[in-house]
Every structure is written in structure tokens, then in C-alpha cells.
Write a protein that holds these residues in place. Structure first.
Motif, PDB file in Angstrom:
ATOM      1  N   THR A  20       0.887  -1.109  -0.089  1.00 22.22           N
ATOM      2  CA  THR A  20       0.106  -0.240   0.091  1.00 22.22           C
ATOM      3  C   THR A  20       0.825   1.185  -0.075  1.00 22.22           C
ATOM      4  O   THR A  20       1.928   0.826   0.869  1.00 22.22           O
ATOM      5  CB  THR A  20      -1.124   0.170   1.470  1.00 22.22           C
ATOM      6  N   ARG A  21       0.756   2.241  -0.820  1.00 21.43           N
ATOM      7  CA  ARG A  21       1.086   3.195  -0.927  1.00 21.43           C
ATOM      8  C   ARG A  21       0.308   4.379  -0.204  1.00 21.43           C
ATOM      9  O   ARG A  21      -0.623   4.767  -0.323  1.00 21.43           O
ATOM     10  CB  ARG A  21       2.290   3.846  -2.439  1.00 21.43           C
ATOM     11  N   TYR A  22       1.012   5.384   0.387  1.00 23.87           N
ATOM     12  CA  TYR A  22       0.378   6.323   1.086  1.00 23.87           C
ATOM     13  C   TYR A  22       1.096   7.701   0.785  1.00 23.87           C
ATOM     14  O   TYR A  22       2.538   7.860   0.983  1.00 23.87           O
ATOM     15  CB  TYR A  22       0.783   6.287   2.600  1.00 23.87           C
ATOM     16  N   CYS A  23       0.502   8.642  -0.145  1.00 23.92           N
ATOM     17  CA  CYS A  23       1.584   9.897  -0.112  1.00 23.92           C
ATOM     18  C   CYS A  23       0.852  10.625   1.423  1.00 23.92           C
ATOM     19  O   CYS A  23       0.039  10.867   1.977  1.00 23.92           O
ATOM     20  CB  CYS A  23       0.819  10.682  -1.194  1.00 23.92           C
ATOM     21  N   HIS A  24       1.635  11.609   1.441  1.00 23.09           N
ATOM     22  CA  HIS A  24       1.825  13.021   2.662  1.00 23.09           C
ATOM     23  C   HIS A  24       2.954  13.888   2.406  1.00 23.09           C
ATOM     24  O   HIS A  24       3.683  13.594   1.609  1.00 23.09           O
ATOM     25  CB  HIS A  24       2.143  12.037   3.582  1.00 23.09           C
ATOM     26  N   PRO A  25       2.779  15.061   3.294  1.00 23.79           N
ATOM     27  CA  PRO A  25       3.301  16.008   3.597  1.00 23.79           C
ATOM     28  C   PRO A  25       4.827  15.446   3.743  1.00 23.79           C
ATOM     29  O   PRO A  25       5.599  14.367   4.437  1.00 23.79           O
ATOM     30  CB  PRO A  25       3.066  16.981   4.068  1.00 23.79           C
ATOM     31  N   ALA A  26       5.775  16.045   2.737  1.00 27.91           N
ATOM     32  CA  ALA A  26       7.072  16.522   2.919  1.00 27.91           C
ATOM     33  C   ALA A  26       7.449  16.253   4.325  1.00 27.91           C
ATOM     34  O   ALA A  26       7.083  17.183   5.085  1.00 27.91           O
ATOM     35  CB  ALA A  26       8.436  17.122   1.859  1.00 27.91           C
ATOM     36  N   TRP A  27       8.395  15.765   4.846  1.00 26.73           N
ATOM     37  CA  TRP A  27       9.054  15.644   6.116  1.00 26.73           C
ATOM     38  C   TRP A  27      10.508  15.500   6.379  1.00 26.73           C
ATOM     39  O   TRP A  27      11.401  15.243   5.212  1.00 26.73           O
ATOM     40  CB  TRP A  27       8.855  14.230   6.428  1.00 26.73           C
TER      41      TRP A  27
END
Length: 168
Positions: A20-27
Motif C-alpha cells: 500500500t502506498r501512502y502519500c503525505h506532506p514532505a518530512w
């Protein structure tokens, strides 16, 4: 998605490894990554990977640990017969794995250099059902079932595994 992330995910799909691929704000810091996963209610164990060399200096080693606040030197001590890489060795290795230090994960081993890479996995990682890995991009996380990681990804990538004792 950067090129390395695309190639990692293509490798997973080509080898029929469910993920599963999750996209989120850069960290920028790993604590930000853990926080973003919690906010998205991702029910998996974030992992931390570190690089080392064997004492002879001819094998690259990667330790994969449940994300803890333990520093790299504490984790390195749990990997028998290892030494830290020099700054130049580390930079060269990270470049060959197409990632930055904070994005290091076993998924990057599909880009490994010539020679053997030994993956050290502590026994307590065996208790985790799902694992979260950075995916060569600070805006993406890939989640794999531990059984799919060890049973499908690791053999497909040709990685040798050694289990180590917990580091409590």
C-alpha cells in the motif's frame, strides 16, 4: 514520485508483492514521518534502517529496526562484528541506493551495488504484522505485510537475512 520511488514500486508490482502506498506532506526528520503516519491512521510499524560494514570491510550490512528513539550507535552495537561506515563510504553507498540517509530503507536494496548485502533483522521485528518504509521520496511511504516483506520481497531482491537478538 521520484524515479527511484517509481522503480521500487514497479519492482514490487513486477514481483507480485502486495503493498500500500501512502502519500503525505514532505518530512525532514523521522519524527515528522512518524507523526504523519499517525495522523493518517496507518496501522503499521515504522522501521529505521542503518548502514554498516563488516569488520573486514568487504560486505555492506543494513540493520532494520522498529522505529525507536535509540540512536544509531546503540542500534549498531546489536549487529555483531560491524563497524560504522566512514562519511565518504556512507555517501557513496547512499548514492548507489538512490536515497538520502533519512530515506534509507531495505526497499532501496533493489539498487544495491555488486557484492553481498546482509540484512540484519531483530527478533522483535518478527512481532510486527505490517511494516512502513520510506520509499526514496519524503512524500511517500510503502506498507508491506511482514510476511510479504520477508517471504516475497527479500527473496525477489536476492537479499540475505540474519536475525539478531533484541536490543533492550
Amino acid at each position: 514520485m521520484n524515479e527511484a520511488s517509481l522503480l521500487i514500486q514497479a519492482f514490487l508490482m513486477h514481483n507480485s508483492v502486495p503493498f500500500t502506498r501512502y502519500c503525505h506532506p514532505a518530512w525532514i526528520e523521522r519524527s515528522q514521518w512518524r507523526t504523519s503516519l499517525k495522523k493518517m491512521n496507518v496501522t503499521s510499524t515504522p522501521v529505521k534502517s542503518i548502514l554498516a560494514s563488516d569488520r573486514i570491510g568487504d560486505k555492506l550490512l543494513m540493520g532494520v529496526f522498529p522505529e525507536l528513539d535509540a540512536d544509531e550507535h546503540s542500534l549498531l552495537r546489536t549487529m555483531p562484528s560491524t563497524v560504522s561506515l566512514t562519511a565518504s563510504q556512507e555517501q557513496e553507498t547512499l548514492a548507489s541506493l538512490r536515497c538520502e540517509k533519512r530515506l534509507l530503507s531495505p526497499l532501496s536494496l533493489i539498487f544495491r551495488m555488486e557484492g553481498n548485502i546482509l540484512l540484519y533483522i531483530p527478533e522483535d521485528l518478527e512481532l510486527c504484522e505490517y511494516l512502513s518504509f520510506p520509499c526514496a521520496d519524503a512524500t511517500e511511504t510503502v506498507v508491506l505485510a511482514r510476511l510479504d516483506f520477508l517471504g516475497s520481497f527479500v527473496p525477489a531482491a536476492g537479499i540475505s537475512v540474519m536475525h539478531v537478538q533484541p536490543y533492550y
